[in-house]
Design a protein around this motif. Structure first.
Motif, PDB file in Angstrom:
ATOM      1  N   GLN A  41       0.804  -1.076   0.032  1.00  0.00           N
ATOM      2  CA  GLN A  41       0.144   0.058  -0.019  1.00  0.00           C
ATOM      3  C   GLN A  41       0.888   1.242  -0.062  1.00  0.00           C
ATOM      4  O   GLN A  41       1.979   1.156   0.820  1.00  0.00           O
ATOM      5  N   ARG A  42       0.468   2.194  -0.845  1.00  0.00           N
ATOM      6  CA  ARG A  42       1.379   3.515  -0.680  1.00  0.00           C
ATOM      7  C   ARG A  42       0.492   4.695  -0.549  1.00  0.00           C
ATOM      8  O   ARG A  42      -0.817   4.906  -0.842  1.00  0.00           O
ATOM      9  N   SER A  43       1.123   5.678   0.323  1.00  0.00           N
ATOM     10  CA  SER A  43       0.508   6.916   0.837  1.00  0.00           C
ATOM     11  C   SER A  43       1.667   8.050   0.063  1.00  0.00           C
ATOM     12  O   SER A  43       2.657   8.193   0.190  1.00  0.00           O
ATOM     13  N   ARG A  44       1.060   8.786  -0.898  1.00  0.00           N
ATOM     14  CA  ARG A  44       1.862   9.603  -1.755  1.00  0.00           C
ATOM     15  C   ARG A  44       1.472  10.844  -1.331  1.00  0.00           C
ATOM     16  O   ARG A  44       0.571  11.561  -1.296  1.00  0.00           O
TER      17      ARG A  44
END
Length: 320
Positions: A41-44
């Motif tokens: 999962q990625r938070s950008r």
């Protein structure tokens, strides 16, 4: 007390064989229903991205996660390892070296199960940090006599080849071109951040095995559609992870030119549920995106070695 291992500790303890054993055990456990893995999962943000992978290996007594940030100033990696029975924090590891060796080990395990046993020559695209683990793992699992490496920066490439020759005892040499890297190679490895295919499909030799380790985002692509269509077998870490972020495969899946059922999980090959290479002349492919359980299995082995050797710092966090 929880244990903290810094990069120097990990470099002192971790071996390629340890990583190969850990990665293969993680895939075996997953295929047998003895593990859980959640895709990245990625938070950008405009300047920085946070990436988290988590999973569990109850048969090995651990669960946990890897978290890392990417920024123009660099990447920062940590693995948090918890005891599966008590839930208590067992260790925190700085994980840049661990991730490099683990990523290479995944390609090594795939080559062990999919490449021809008589493979002697490898061609590798990339001379960066991750490419080191790739070359070291290939040299550990196959009787390689020569590794050809192609990269954009000639000065960096020369230093890389000289250093890896010393580390592996195999002749690691600069390749003159992309075509020279692929032609005559029993193994072709791609460990880059390329956005366009690296080589022409017609250059692949019959019976070659391909490890594609750099296309772990939809904006990245190392293989052409023609190269993928030449592959008799397409193996992946897990199908859900490949469907989410395999930049080489997703365009073909979206166009209907490749179906999810054509993807074979590496663990299923390891336990004999699915067949790997069938014919000597088959071209096989492993698309590597990376799994949390790979990191956890390798980290667990590093922590066990650290505990046995009395290496690392104690953190008073075990009862929290």
């Amino acid at each position: 007390m929880a244990l903290f291992l810094n990069e120097n500790d990990v470099r002192q303890l971790l071996t390629v064989d340890m990583a190969l054993d850990g990665v293969e055990s993680a895939h075996r456990d997953l295929a047998l229903g003895l593990a859980q893995d959640t895709p990245r999962q990625r938070s950008r943000l405009p300047q920085t991205a946070l990436h988290i992978l988590h999973g569990a290996l109850p048969a090995q007594g651990v669960l946990g996660y890897k978290a890392y940030t990417s920024n123009r100033s660099g990447n920062r990696f940590f693995v948090h390892l918890f005891d599966a029975a008590s839930g208590r924090l067992r260790a925190v590891l700085e994980a840049d070296t661990l991730g490099m060796i683990r990523t290479g080990a995944a390609s090594g395990v795939a080559a062990r199960w999919l490449a021809r046993a008589d493979s002697r020559v490898a061609g590798v695209f990339g001379a960066g940090w991750q490419a080191e683990g790739h070359v070291r793992a290939l040299c550990a699992v196959l009787p390689l006599e020569r590794v050809k490496v192609f990269a954009r920066r000639a000065d960096k490439l020369r230093e890389f080849c000289e250093r890896l020759s010393r580390l592996t005892g195999v002749a690691v040499e600069p390749a003159a071109s992309a075509e020279a890297t692929v032609r005559g190679s029993d193994i072709v490895g791609a460990v880059t951040t390329a956005a366009e295919p690296l080589f022409d499909a017609d250059w692949l030799e019959a019976g070659a095995h391909i490890n594609a380790a750099g296309s772990n985002a939809l904006i990245r692509r190392e293989l052409s559609e023609a190269a993928i269509r030449r592959c008799r077998l397409i193996a992946v870490d897990t199908v859900p992870t490949a469907l989410a972020e395999a930049g080489d495969l997703v365009p073909l899946l979206e166009k209907g030119r490749l179906q999810p059922r054509q993807l074979v999980e590496l663990g299923d090959i390891i336990i004999g549920r699915r067949q790997g290479r069938e014919e000597t002349g088959d071209i096989t492919l492993f698309e590597s995106q990376g799994l949390a359980i790979q990191d956890l299995a390798v980290a667990a082995r590093v922590v066990a070695a650290a505990e046995a050797a009395g290496i690392g710092q104690q953190w008073p966090l075990a009862d929290i």
